[in-house]
Design an enzyme around this catalytic site. Structure first.
Site, PDB file in Angstrom:
ATOM      1  N   SER A 139       0.836  -1.199   0.000  1.00 14.19           N
ATOM      2  CA  SER A 139       0.000   0.000   0.000  1.00 14.19           C
ATOM      3  C   SER A 139       0.866   1.243   0.000  1.00 14.19           C
ATOM      4  CB  SER A 139      -0.893   0.019   1.250  1.00 14.19           C
ATOM      5  OG  SER A 139      -1.597   1.230   1.362  1.00 14.19           O
ATOM      6  N   TYR A 152      -2.203  -0.501  10.498  1.00 14.83           N
ATOM      7  CA  TYR A 152      -2.278  -0.955   9.102  1.00 14.83           C
ATOM      8  C   TYR A 152      -1.059  -0.466   8.329  1.00 14.83           C
ATOM      9  CZ  TYR A 152      -3.813  -1.178   4.230  1.00 14.83           C
ATOM     10  OH  TYR A 152      -3.877  -1.416   2.877  1.00 14.83           O
ATOM     11  N   LYS A 156       1.938  -2.766   6.326  1.00 11.43           N
ATOM     12  CA  LYS A 156       2.288  -2.644   4.914  1.00 11.43           C
ATOM     13  C   LYS A 156       3.756  -2.234   4.741  1.00 11.43           C
ATOM     14  CE  LYS A 156      -1.596  -3.957   3.234  1.00 11.43           C
ATOM     15  NZ  LYS A 156      -1.705  -5.264   2.521  1.00 11.43           N
TER      16      LYS A 156
END
Length: 248
Positions: A139, A152, A156
């Site tokens: 991401s 999160y 990533k």
């Protein structure tokens, strides 16, 4: 037919980016293993692709289920050329201290540990075959993190570092390892990324993308297609930004 004769496992392939990749790869001649927790939707995607696809219900956070996935792929098609770690999970945009431990554990299991399970399952097979390609959906959050998605973002960033380290270690085995860094797109996780889905919040997120739009499954699938194809035979260890300029 850039993937003719190749077999691809794609996790999280029942919707969003994964579904886009599954269908795009199939258009280029690949046989597809549609892996997802959602059995009904995985079967739908495989059915829409046709005889060159199978659906396998899989929880990628569990080694036992990943082993069963690889067993099913080998049983159906006899080889594995491409492994796409696309399944992902996130917490809702907000204060990092409000994320409960069970949610944090699921993020690390799906976004991080599943890559470990995949490597241990498919690398020996690819080595025996003479090579292969591993691709992870990372991401832009792992490259240019912003407040609200801290855990999160961290998962990533881990995926990007793992990609680069795996690329170096697996290069002598002719196994290429890359990852994609998409900007936010129209997937099932978009609402969580934004915190809540309103026209104003959508516009706020969209305005941060210089090209002025969210990503689509086809955007990501076309980038993925290049990275797993023989056209990218000298490309490994890359975190490819598919982000409309977001990370500049």
């Amino acid at each position: 037919m850039r993937l003719k004769g190749k077999v691809a496992i794609i996790t999280g392939a029942a919707a969003g980016f994964g579904e886009g990749m599954a269908k795009r790869f199939a258009e280029e001649g690949a046989r597809i293993v549609v892996a997802d927790l959602n059995t009904k939707e995985a079967e739908r995607v495989a059915g829409e692709i046709g005889k060159n696809a199978i659906a396998v219900t899989t929880d990628v956070s569990l080694k036992s289920e990943f082993d069963e996935l690889v067993y099913a792929a080998m049983g159906a098609f006899g080889r594995i050329d491409i492994m796409v770690n696309n399944a992902g999970y996130t917490h809702r945009n907000g204060d990092m201290l409000d994320v409960e431990e069970d949610v944090f554990d699921l993020i690390t299991a799906v976004n991080m540990k599943a890559i470990y399970h995949a490597a241990r399952a498919v690398v020996p097979i690819m080595e025996r075959q003479g090579g292969g390609a591993i691709l992870t959906t990372a991401s832009t959050a792992g490259l240019r993190p912003r407040p609200g998605l801290t855990w999160y973002n961290a998962s990533k960033g881990w995926a990007i570092t793992a990609t680069k380290s795996m690329a170096i270690e697996l290069a002598p085995k002719n196994i290429r390892v890359n990852c994609l860094c998409p900007v936010a797109g129209e997937t099932g996780m978009l609402e969580k990324f934004m915190g809540k889905d309103t026209p104003a919040i959508r516009e706020k997120f969209r305005s941060s993308i210089p090209l002025g739009r969210f990503s689509t499954p086809l955007d990501i699938a076309n980038a993925a297609l290049y990275l797993v194809s023989d056209e990218a035979s000298l490309v490994t260890g890359v975190a490819l930004e598919v982000d409309g300029g977001r990370c500049i």
